[in-house]
Design a protein around this motif. Structure first.
Motif, PDB file in Angstrom:
ATOM      1  N   SER A  69      45.009  35.931  42.576  1.00  0.00           N
ATOM      2  CA  SER A  69      44.271  37.378  42.572  1.00  0.00           C
ATOM      3  C   SER A  69      44.999  37.874  41.377  1.00  0.00           C
ATOM      4  CB  SER A  69      44.799  38.013  43.595  1.00  0.00           C
ATOM      5  OG  SER A  69      44.457  39.252  43.923  1.00  0.00           O
ATOM      6  N   LYS A  70      46.386  37.860  40.977  1.00  0.00           N
ATOM      7  CA  LYS A  70      46.935  38.490  39.990  1.00  0.00           C
ATOM      8  C   LYS A  70      46.410  38.025  38.613  1.00  0.00           C
ATOM      9  CE  LYS A  70      51.301  39.865  41.983  1.00  0.00           C
ATOM     10  NZ  LYS A  70      52.932  39.727  41.626  1.00  0.00           N
ATOM     11  N   LYS A  72      43.431  36.609  38.201  1.00  0.00           N
ATOM     12  CA  LYS A  72      42.156  37.160  38.232  1.00  0.00           C
ATOM     13  C   LYS A  72      41.938  38.520  37.460  1.00  0.00           C
ATOM     14  CE  LYS A  72      39.709  34.239  41.257  1.00  0.00           C
ATOM     15  NZ  LYS A  72      38.790  34.085  42.556  1.00  0.00           N
ATOM     16  N   LEU A  73      42.812  39.705  38.121  1.00  0.00           N
ATOM     17  CA  LEU A  73      42.788  40.880  37.588  1.00  0.00           C
ATOM     18  C   LEU A  73      43.273  41.010  36.081  1.00  0.00           C
ATOM     19  CD1 LEU A  73      43.014  43.619  38.498  1.00  0.00           C
ATOM     20  CD2 LEU A  73      45.338  43.681  39.166  1.00  0.00           C
ATOM     21  N   ALA A  74      44.337  40.158  35.832  1.00  0.00           N
ATOM     22  CA  ALA A  74      44.773  40.617  34.416  1.00  0.00           C
ATOM     23  C   ALA A  74      43.693  39.923  33.445  1.00  0.00           C
ATOM     24  CB  ALA A  74      45.924  39.424  34.177  1.00  0.00           C
ATOM     25  N   GLN A  76      40.669  40.345  34.000  1.00  0.00           N
ATOM     26  CA  GLN A  76      39.609  41.437  34.113  1.00  0.00           C
ATOM     27  C   GLN A  76      40.091  42.476  33.398  1.00  0.00           C
ATOM     28  OE1 GLN A  76      38.979  42.171  38.318  1.00  0.00           O
ATOM     29  NE2 GLN A  76      37.813  40.514  38.525  1.00  0.00           N
ATOM     30  N   ILE A  77      41.256  42.983  33.328  1.00  0.00           N
ATOM     31  CA  ILE A  77      41.691  44.271  32.745  1.00  0.00           C
ATOM     32  C   ILE A  77      42.141  43.854  31.270  1.00  0.00           C
ATOM     33  CG2 ILE A  77      43.996  45.759  32.978  1.00  0.00           C
ATOM     34  CD1 ILE A  77      41.697  46.024  35.246  1.00  0.00           C
ATOM     35  N   GLN A  99      47.108  52.484  35.335  1.00  0.00           N
ATOM     36  CA  GLN A  99      46.780  51.951  36.632  1.00  0.00           C
ATOM     37  C   GLN A  99      47.313  50.499  36.845  1.00  0.00           C
ATOM     38  OE1 GLN A  99      42.503  51.725  36.329  1.00  0.00           O
ATOM     39  NE2 GLN A  99      42.211  53.771  36.698  1.00  0.00           N
ATOM     40  N   HIS A 100      47.469  49.768  35.627  1.00  0.00           N
ATOM     41  CA  HIS A 100      48.098  48.467  35.686  1.00  0.00           C
ATOM     42  C   HIS A 100      49.218  48.251  34.958  1.00  0.00           C
ATOM     43  CE1 HIS A 100      44.287  47.564  37.711  1.00  0.00           C
ATOM     44  NE2 HIS A 100      43.698  48.374  36.794  1.00  0.00           N
ATOM     45  N   ILE A 103      50.667  44.444  34.226  1.00  0.00           N
ATOM     46  CA  ILE A 103      49.810  43.796  33.471  1.00  0.00           C
ATOM     47  C   ILE A 103      49.986  43.967  31.815  1.00  0.00           C
ATOM     48  CG2 ILE A 103      47.453  43.112  32.720  1.00  0.00           C
ATOM     49  CD1 ILE A 103      46.569  43.524  35.838  1.00  0.00           C
TER      50      ILE A 103
END
Length: 170
Positions: A69-70, A72-74, A76-77, A99-100, A103
């Protein structure tokens, strides 16, 4: 129902390593009347080992899912954040960093460059904003041993931004 030195029966052993052949062993032992109430020297039943192994497997599965999950988020961001820096979208970059933050602060490309290394090539407003927010990265070296300050030399206004920030911190 013979027990080893730790008091483990074959059913305890099968339950402890419940996978593949051991699962088959447990089935055979149970089918042949293995004592499910036999305790080892610490008072553990075979079912205690099954529960322990299940909890460990569940924890491993949860950690794996969290890591994916982390990642995938990275994935995307980071492209959005790098694009915002390269195209001098100061507000967008700062919002994504706020927000992140993990990352943003942990990012390193294949050459070891941080986001601040990238920002040295942006306009001075972008660099100033990121340098103030991410001042902890000022001394991080990339694989060539260069900090963002090193990278900024020779880029108009970049070096001056760092000097201005350093003066404010002293």
């Amino acid at each position: 129902d013979a027990q080893d030195n730790a008091g483990l029966t074959p059913l305890h052993q099968a339950a402890l390593t419940l996978c593949g052949q051991q699962l088959d062993s447990a089935k055979v032992l149970l089918a042949n009347g293995a004592n499910t109430h036999a305790q080892d020297k610490k008072g553990n039943l075979p079912i205690d080992f099954v529960l322990l192994m299940h909890k460990q497997q569940s924890a491993t599965n949860l950690l794996s899912k969290a890591m994916l999950s982390k990642q995938k988020l990275a994935q995307q961001i980071l492209p959005k954040l790098i694009d915002a820096i390269r195209t001098n979208q100061v507000d967008e970059a700062l919002e994504l960093i706020k927000q992140h933050p993990k990352i943003a602060f942990n990012y390193r490309d294949l050459n070891g460059n941080t986001l601040l290394h990238f920002a040295t090539k942006s306009n001075k407003n972008m660099l100033r904003a990121l340098a103030m927010l991410m001042s902890a990265l000022l001394l991080v070296k990339n694989k060539q041993g260069k900090t963002p300050l090193h990278v900024s030399t020779g880029i108009p206004n970049s070096l001056q931004v760092f000097m201005d920030i350093a003066a404010k911190h002293n």
